[in-house]
Write a protein that holds these residues in place. Structure first.
Motif, short mmCIF file in Angstrom:
data_model
loop_
_atom_site.label_atom_id
_atom_site.label_comp_id
_atom_site.label_asym_id
_atom_site.label_seq_id
_atom_site.Cartn_x
_atom_site.Cartn_y
_atom_site.Cartn_z
N THR A 14 18.39 22.32 86.56
CA THR A 14 18.90 20.96 86.36
C THR A 14 18.77 20.56 84.89
O THR A 14 18.04 21.19 84.12
CB THR A 14 18.13 19.94 87.23
OG1 THR A 14 16.75 19.94 86.85
CG2 THR A 14 18.26 20.29 88.70
N SER A 70 14.09 17.25 84.44
CA SER A 70 13.59 16.81 85.74
C SER A 70 14.18 15.47 86.15
O SER A 70 14.27 15.16 87.34
CB SER A 70 12.05 16.70 85.71
OG SER A 70 11.46 17.96 85.75
N ALA A 118 17.01 16.07 88.26
CA ALA A 118 16.57 16.50 89.59
C ALA A 118 16.18 15.31 90.45
O ALA A 118 16.52 15.25 91.64
CB ALA A 118 15.40 17.48 89.45
N VAL A 136 17.93 14.14 93.93
CA VAL A 136 17.18 13.86 95.16
C VAL A 136 17.63 12.53 95.75
O VAL A 136 17.83 12.39 96.96
CB VAL A 136 15.66 13.86 94.87
CG1 VAL A 136 14.89 13.22 96.03
CG2 VAL A 136 15.16 15.27 94.63
N ILE A 172 8.49 15.51 98.14
CA ILE A 172 9.02 15.86 96.82
C ILE A 172 7.81 16.02 95.91
O ILE A 172 7.10 15.04 95.64
CB ILE A 172 9.97 14.78 96.27
CG1 ILE A 172 11.06 14.43 97.30
CG2 ILE A 172 10.58 15.25 94.95
CD1 ILE A 172 11.95 15.56 97.70
N ASP A 208 6.56 16.70 92.31
CA ASP A 208 6.99 16.65 90.91
C ASP A 208 5.84 17.18 90.05
O ASP A 208 4.77 16.57 89.98
CB ASP A 208 7.31 15.19 90.54
CG ASP A 208 8.11 15.09 89.24
OD1 ASP A 208 8.36 16.13 88.60
OD2 ASP A 208 8.49 13.96 88.87
N ILE A 227 10.23 20.02 98.38
CA ILE A 227 11.08 20.32 97.24
C ILE A 227 10.20 20.21 96.00
O ILE A 227 9.61 19.15 95.75
CB ILE A 227 12.28 19.37 97.13
CG1 ILE A 227 13.18 19.49 98.36
CG2 ILE A 227 13.09 19.65 95.87
CD1 ILE A 227 14.33 18.50 98.38
N TYR A 228 10.10 21.31 95.28
CA TYR A 228 9.20 21.39 94.11
C TYR A 228 10.03 21.27 92.84
O TYR A 228 11.03 21.97 92.67
CB TYR A 228 8.47 22.73 94.15
CG TYR A 228 7.59 23.01 92.95
CD1 TYR A 228 6.24 22.65 92.95
CD2 TYR A 228 8.10 23.64 91.82
CE1 TYR A 228 5.43 22.92 91.85
CE2 TYR A 228 7.30 23.91 90.72
CZ TYR A 228 5.97 23.54 90.74
OH TYR A 228 5.18 23.80 89.66
N LEU A 229 9.61 20.38 91.94
CA LEU A 229 10.31 20.16 90.68
C LEU A 229 9.39 20.49 89.51
O LEU A 229 8.20 20.14 89.52
CB LEU A 229 10.75 18.70 90.55
CG LEU A 229 11.48 18.06 91.73
CD1 LEU A 229 11.80 16.61 91.43
CD2 LEU A 229 12.76 18.83 92.05
N TRP A 287 13.95 22.70 86.71
CA TRP A 287 14.38 23.40 87.91
C TRP A 287 13.83 22.73 89.16
O TRP A 287 12.84 22.01 89.11
CB TRP A 287 13.96 24.86 87.87
CG TRP A 287 12.50 25.15 87.92
CD1 TRP A 287 11.74 25.42 89.03
CD2 TRP A 287 11.58 25.25 86.81
NE1 TRP A 287 10.43 25.66 88.69
CE2 TRP A 287 10.31 25.57 87.32
CE3 TRP A 287 11.73 25.09 85.42
CZ2 TRP A 287 9.19 25.73 86.51
CZ3 TRP A 287 10.62 25.25 84.62
CH2 TRP A 287 9.37 25.56 85.15
N ALA A 288 14.56 22.99 90.26
CA ALA A 288 14.14 22.54 91.59
C ALA A 288 14.02 23.77 92.48
O ALA A 288 14.83 24.69 92.39
CB ALA A 288 15.15 21.56 92.17
#
Length: 413
Positions: free
Chosen positions: A101, A104, A107, A111, A203, A205, A241-243, A258-259
């Motif tokens: 992305t 962040s 991203a 979301v 989520i 972050d 979902i890991y950012l 990135w996600a």
């Protein structure tokens, strides 16, 4: 007759405001103002020479891809590299689980596009990252803040929020922005179990996770989730979902982040991104990949850790010496921020103009509380100014705080 633009804006614009921090940064551009306000990496350690060489290689060896449109998912070798690095921290994924992305922040916006309908409730830490709420306000989100302590989000209070129904839970588990607090392993396990029980996605972050300069590494929430589900690698299909981002590891101007998530979610995220920008800069992605080769990224992260630890220590030592005893603050084990708590009744927002007059700035903590509160708090950044500048800035701010506190208590300054 001129068009009146005011009655043409979409309804969502009513909930969109300029970033308070960005507005503060305009006030602190004066060269004599010492600013602890921005979340800025240290520019003196940007890998300029390495990027010059990487940019040359990118154009010399890969110009057709670097200057051309690319896939929305992102440059495949970069995604494969991220997958290998993620495995070091226990997060076993494939390139298909990863989407690149444009920072962040994009991203977070994606979301919002994917999941938030107007009126949806989002569980957040209190305080929480301002950039997330700014992104999601546009989609009409409502917030369910959960209090924090020195171990992060208080999971015993989380279930009460989950009872109200939430679209997802948003957490910054490592050296949280703004508090600097880290979510303990025990709390991570409780978070994952509660999220699973209530079928609520998480989520995660994690822009600062690799910038730990003391204490033991704690597995990402996504890893705790994988272990909870008995997943042992391959295609990740968990509840998180890991950012993360290269903004804090290399340079923020590149806007490469990135996600990581289940393949089905990443396919949807790619669809949302196609409508936003088609794809993230091909040149920047390849340059980041090139500069990260031959273990350079690991060596550079070590430099970042050492630099930020020195600056954090300088801030903590100066505050111990120069701040009034009535003022308290967090002691982060990594990242870029710490959080200051003033005596009850003080208002950091009202104090801000006086601080700028004394040529020092911070971010009032109330802006990180989505439903209000935190008036007597402030966020301080230690990654940008050097140690001498930090000490001078803390001296200025400490003098102001003593004047404000002791004048009201009729104590000598």
């Amino acid at each position: 007759m001129e068009t009146s633009w005011d009655d043409r804006y979409a309804y969502r614009m009513k909930s969109m405001e300029s970033s308070f921090i960005r507005e503060i940064l305009k006030l602190t551009q004066q060269p004599d103002v010492i600013s602890f306000a921005g979340g800025l990496p240290a520019p003196k350690i940007f890998p300029v020479k390495e990027f010059q060489e990487a940019a040359y290689r990118t154009l010399e060896e890969n110009s057709e891809k670097a200057l051309q449109y690319g896939t929305t998912e992102g440059y495949l070798p970069l995604r494969e590299m991220i997958a290998k690095r993620s495995a070091r921290y226990g997060l076993k994924v494939r390139a298909e689980n990863i989407s690149i992305t444009s920072g962040s922040q994009q991203a977070l916006d994606l979301v919002g596009r994917l999941f938030i309908d107007r009126g949806d409730k989002i569980i957040v830490e209190n305080p929480t990252y301002l950039g997330a709420t700014q992104a999601w306000n546009a989609y009409g989100a409502d917030y369910l803040p959960v209090s924090m302590d020195e171990e992060g989000m208080i999971t015993s209070e989380l279930e009460k929020a989950l009872h109200k129904g939430a679209k997802f839970i948003y957490v910054l588990p490592n050296f949280q922005n703004p508090s600097g607090v880290t979510l303990s392993l025990k709390r991570r396990k409780e978070l994952v179990a509660l999220a699973d029980r209530y079928r609520t996605p998480i989520i995660e972050d994690d822009p600062y996770g690799q910038i730990r300069f003391e204490g033991e590494h704690i597995p990402p929430v996504a890893v705790v989730d994988s272990e909870y589900r008995g997943q042992n690698g391959g295609s990740y299909d968990g509840n998180v979902i890991y950012l993360s981002t290269f903004s804090k590891l290399l340079a923020p101007g590149l806007r490469i982040a990135w996600a990581i998530g289940a393949e089905s979610v990443m396919r949807r995220l790619v669809q949302a991104k196609q409508g936003a920008d088609l794809h993230t800069s091909s040149f920047n992605q390849i340059a980041v990949y090139e500069v990260s080769q031959n273990d350079f990224l690991d060596k550079h992260v070590a430099v970042i850790r050492a630099t930020y630890k020195e600056r954090r220590d300088a801030m903590l030592e100066a505050m111990d010496e120069l701040f009034p005893v009535e003022v308290k603050w967090t002691h982060p084990e990594g990242g870029m921020f710490l959080f200051v708590t003033l005596p009850e009744g003080m208002d950091a927002m009202k104090l801000f103009d006086k601080a700028v007059e004394k040529k020092v700035a911070y971010v009032p903590g109330s802006v990180f509380h989505p439903l209000g509160g935190g008036e007597n708090t402030m966020r301080m950044n230690f990654s940008f100014p050097d140690p001498d500048t930090i000490r001078e800035g803390i001296a200025r701010l400490g003098k102001l705080l003593k004047e404000e506190i002791y004048a009201k208590q009729d104590f000598p300054v």
